[in-house]
Design an enzyme around this catalytic site. Structure first.
Site, mmCIF file in Angstrom:
data_model
loop_
_atom_site.group_PDB
_atom_site.id
_atom_site.type_symbol
_atom_site.label_atom_id
_atom_site.label_comp_id
_atom_site.label_asym_id
_atom_site.label_seq_id
_atom_site.Cartn_x
_atom_site.Cartn_y
_atom_site.Cartn_z
ATOM 1 N N ASP A 152 0.927 -1.379 -0.036
ATOM 2 C CA ASP A 152 0.155 0.059 0.349
ATOM 3 C C ASP A 152 1.244 1.003 -0.335
ATOM 4 O O ASP A 152 0.790 2.296 -0.426
ATOM 5 C CB ASP A 152 -0.584 -0.241 1.437
ATOM 6 N N LYS A 162 -1.436 -9.284 2.851
ATOM 7 C CA LYS A 162 -0.720 -8.820 4.170
ATOM 8 C C LYS A 162 -1.593 -8.159 4.805
ATOM 9 O O LYS A 162 -2.311 -6.933 3.987
ATOM 10 C CB LYS A 162 0.648 -8.717 3.419
ATOM 11 N N GLU A 172 8.826 -4.667 10.750
ATOM 12 C CA GLU A 172 9.595 -2.711 10.243
ATOM 13 C C GLU A 172 9.115 -2.328 11.841
ATOM 14 O O GLU A 172 9.138 -2.279 12.737
ATOM 15 C CB GLU A 172 7.695 -2.233 9.350
HETATM 16 O O1 KIV Z 1 3.729 -1.405 2.096
HETATM 17 C C1 KIV Z 1 5.057 -0.948 2.242
HETATM 18 O O2 KIV Z 1 5.736 -0.945 1.131
HETATM 19 C C2 KIV Z 1 5.420 -2.773 3.134
HETATM 20 C C3 KIV Z 1 6.377 -2.860 3.668
HETATM 21 C C4 KIV Z 1 6.697 -1.733 4.084
HETATM 22 C C5 KIV Z 1 6.976 -4.176 3.972
HETATM 23 O O3 KIV Z 1 4.440 -2.543 3.755
#
Ligand code: KIV
Length: 272
Positions: free
Chosen positions: A53, A121, A190
């Site tokens: 996202d 995710k 993260e």
């Molecule tokens: O959206 C994204 O780029 C992420 C990464 C920072 C893991 O969730």
């Protein structure tokens, strides 16, 4: 599994990431949002692509991923999924598409899979375990995301390393176990202290994927524009492996100069 696209399985699946953890072989993930970048990363042998996202901040000009919509995720997931065959394609559930409960998560997860995602995710710990269960029961693999969770940037008071104090570390550890129990296939960590990330990585059977979480995670992920030096973002955890911004600027300046001098287009670029 190998870091070269010419070796190893023709198609990366979650079991290959699990095997990489068992073998102690770190694997890589990069964000991708468009066909040319996705194909370049596939050719480089990058095992997993995340349609993050973060597309909202890296491509669409928003200041936070909370502005990224489900429709954005469907559009960019489709673009990446149509462009590659080997890497595992993971897509983020956008802010506001799963917090209300399992039914909402399932509806949006199904749409991401229809757009081409092979796993989804979501951010959060024990509180999203029911959503993880609903998705997994429907046959949709899920990755968790703990530590700094960008969709909660407002309640976390900005981009800050998480789990530095004892209570925060205990909670992160417990959340990782709760996500595992709910059925996640991997967990992104993260902005987590390296020692805590190593502890969590050892404590869970599923692979961890770190971003600003030290070298002991089972895999690493970066936003591709940071990795390639296009964004100019210089966070402590980022290494720019190229200077794409400089190279793009140089090419554009040369183009502009040649247009101005009528050096481009030349006869070789012109039709009789
Ligand atoms: O959206 C994204 O780029 C992420 C990464 C920072 C893991 O969730």
């Amino acid at each position: 599994m190998s870091t070269q696209s010419s070796n190893g399985p023709a198609k990366i699946r979650l079991r290959h990431l699990q095997q990489a953890k068992a073998d102690g072989r770190p694997f890589s993930m990069l964000t991708a949002y468009d066909q040319f970048a996705a194909r370049a990363f596939e050719a480089a042998g990058v095992e997993t692509l995340l349609v993050g996202d973060s597309v909202g901040t890296t491509v669409l000009g928003h200041s936070s991923t909370t502005a990224t919509t489900h429709q954005d995720m469907l559009t960019f997931t489709g673009a990446v999924a149509r462009s590659v065959t080997r890497p595992l394609v993971v897509a983020d559930l956008a802010f506001g598409t799963y917090e209300a409960g399992p039914a909402d998560a399932l509806r949006h997860g199904v749409e991401l899979v229809r757009a081409g995602a092979e796993a989804v995710k979501l951010e959060g710990g024990a509180e999203v375990a029911p959503q993880v269960r609903a998705l997994v029961q429907a046959g949709i693999p899920v990755l968790g995301h703990l530590g700094f969770t960008p969709q909660s940037v407002n309640s976390l008071s900005g981009h800050r390393v998480q789990g530095r104090d004892e209570e925060g570390a205990r909670r992160l550890h417990a959340d990782a176990l709760a996500l595992q129990e709910a059925g996640v296939s991997a967990i992104v960590l993260e902005l987590v202290p390296a020692a805590l990330a190593a502890e969590v990585t050892a404590a869970v059977a599923v692979p961890t994927i770190g971003i600003g979480a030290g070298p002991q995670c089972d895999g690493q992920v970066l936003v591709w524009q940071d990795m390639a030096g296009l964004s100019g973002f210089q966070g402590k955890f980022v290494k720019a492996f190229a200077d794409l911004r400089g190279e793009l600027q140089r090419a554009a300046a040369q183009y502009r100069a040649e247009v101005g001098e009528r050096a481009y287009p030349g006869p070789e670029h012109s039709f009789e």
